[in-house]
Design a protein around this motif. Structure first.
Motif: not given
Length: 518
Positions: A75-78, A82-83, A238-244
């Protein structure tokens, strides 16, 4: 703090409070500092090998935190990427702290752990503050968190039923009932408590292993059949792991795209606390050092191996969470292990993992009740707490003639100390939330972790002649102090309520210490 975490510290505290044969009737003043350490009076049997130290350190760190704090981190990373980086940073920072504490444990073989290091380096007031904060804040908050995790795990399973989410008041009652039950079980005698604590270890390791296996099964199922119902959430492929993306913190949506650098820093600090709470247990490496054979050589090997295993385990578990749980739900779920099992195999699997998580948290509560009871007893015998908390066994009006009135009775638990822990912890359970308590515990613990490692740097200069069987690279304690201080300062500003409560406790403890010394 987790199951087994208290054993080393408690053994040290009881060793100190036990009567010594042929001991003089008078003791040195509590505030006195010695220029050298007596190895004869503090000698412990050197019966542990590198393998034993490795096993102890791994067991201490893998516990209830990994089942609950991932939501706090997320909940505190984008982004999920990042987590995962935060988990790596938390592991490396804990590694630096463990190495620093290992040097202190090898060079200052004093019974009592961190409390005694602070007394030796800074004097009696610092040691009193450590005991005061741990008894009134750190330990009760930790036990409140673990009780809340039990309740929210149960609530997570019930939320998928026809009855809908469980009421918040009912969750608090379940948490309170769970904690009261564990205190009663731990107020029988020491042998029963130790057997209870040891029996919980297998549940922790089994739960971690099952979650990782679940993630592996989901990946294999997706490779074999992209439409398989066992492939978990679709977000992981299906999603980018580093996408905000937006997250939810304390009921509010966090928009990372419009956030300034200062607020990002505050959120990252809160995330780091979530990870550090899961890694908690590395500070007991100093207890291992006092009993290991040739600690100067064996302990660094044990620390390196243990931290690698724990860090890799935590990374794998968190990767499994992001595979199994939809990303938009992970940050709002404090029972993420239950959600992961439920999403893969349905409600029966969720119920099974709920039981495992609840038992694991009960094991953590057992260790903390055992630890805080003996810590309170030792503090009372140091005159840090009222004398009544040094009493063991049943209260006088409950005793029979067979029980006697000493600790040799079969009922030898510190009942009054446990009662204090019960009252204080129930206040935290009924008035606090999981995430607020987590940040509070992190700040309180790290104030003393950083202070103790600063003491190591002071000892390097003040007592260069001190025998140091193990001497860590100076870059590790310096990095630990700098990063730890920055995290404490920003987190205090980011969470003013928790930092205000901690500041009040520190001020009150200082005043009480000064009045007591007079």
């Amino acid at each position: 703090m987790d199951s087994g975490q208290a054993v080393g510290r408690v053994e040290a505290e009881e060793e100190e409070t036990a009567p010594r044969p042929n001991a003089p009737e008078t003791e040195p003043l509590l505030g006195q500092r010695t220029s050298s350490v007596s190895h004869t009076t503090q000698q412990l049997p050197k019966q542990l090998t590198t393998r034993h130290a490795f096993a102890v350190l791994v067991t201490l760190q893998i516990g209830s935190g990994i089942f609950a704090s991932p939501a706090q981190v997320d909940s505190h990373v984008p982004s999920p990427g990042a987590a995962l980086l935060v988990w790596v940073l938390g592991g490396l920072l804990s590694w630096a702290g463990a190495a620093s504490f290992a040097e202190l444990g090898a060079s200052l073989p004093l019974n009592g752990g961190m409390q005694e290091y602070l007394r030796h380096i800074f004097g009696d007031t610092a040691a009193f503050l450590m005991a005061w904060i741990y008894i009134m804040a750190v330990k009760p908050s930790s036990m409140a968190i673990q009780s809340i995790v039990i309740a929210e795990s149960i609530g997570s399973v019930s939320s998928v039923s026809a009855h809908g989410p469980m009421d918040a008041g009912l969750l608090k009652l379940i948490a309170a009932f769970a904690f009261v039950s564990m205190v009663l079980l731990n107020s029988i005698n020491t042998k029963f408590t130790m057997r209870l604590s040891e029996s919980f270890t297998i549940f922790k390791l089994s739960t971690v292993g099952l979650i990782v296996i679940g993630g592996i099964v989901a990946v294999i199922a997706h490779i074999a059949n992209p439409h398989s119902s066992l492939s978990g959430s679709s977000d992981w492929y299906s999603k980018n792991w580093f996408q905000t993306r937006s997250t939810v913190s304390n009921g509010h949506t966090v928009d990372w795209t419009s956030m300034n650098a200062w607020d990002r820093y505050g959120n990252y600090c809160a995330a780091i606390y979530g990870g550090l709470w899961a890694y908690d247990g590395w500070d007991n490496a100093n207890i291992v050092a006092s009993e290991i054979r040739d600690p100067g050589r064996a302990l660094p090997k044990a620390i390196k191996a243990a931290m690698v295993v724990v860090l890799v385990s935590f990374e794998l578990v968190n990767v499994a969470y992001y595979i199994l749980v939809p990303w938009d739900k992970l940050s709002t779920n404090n029972a993420v292990a239950v959600a992961a099992a439920t999403s893969l195999l349905g409600r029966p699997a969720g119920i099974a993992v709920t039981i495992l998580v609840a038992v694991s948290c009960a094991g953590s509560i057992t260790s903390n009740v055992f630890s805080v009871g003996r810590l309170t007893l030792a503090a009372s015998q140091r005159h840090y707490m009222p004398a009544i908390f040094s009493k063991r066994g049943l209260p006088m009006f409950w005793r029979s003639e067979e029980d006697g009135d000493c600790a040799s009775s079969s009922f030898d638990a510190p009942i009054y100390a446990n009662l204090l822990a019960l009252i204080v912890t129930l206040v935290y359970i009924l008035t606090g939330s999981f995430r607020a308590l987590l940040t509070f515990v992190g700040m309180a613990e790290w104030v003393f972790y950083v202070s103790t490692v600063i003491g190591l740097l002071i000892l390097r200069r003040r007592e260069p002649q001190l025998d140091r069987p193990y001497r860590t690279n100076i870059a590790l304690p310096i990095t630990f102090v700098v990063v730890g201080t920055l995290v404490i300062i920003r987190s205090a500003m980011f969470a003013p309520v928790q930092s205000g409560v901690l500041a009040c406790l520190l001020v009150a403890g200082t005043i009480i210490s000064k009045l007591r010394s007079r």
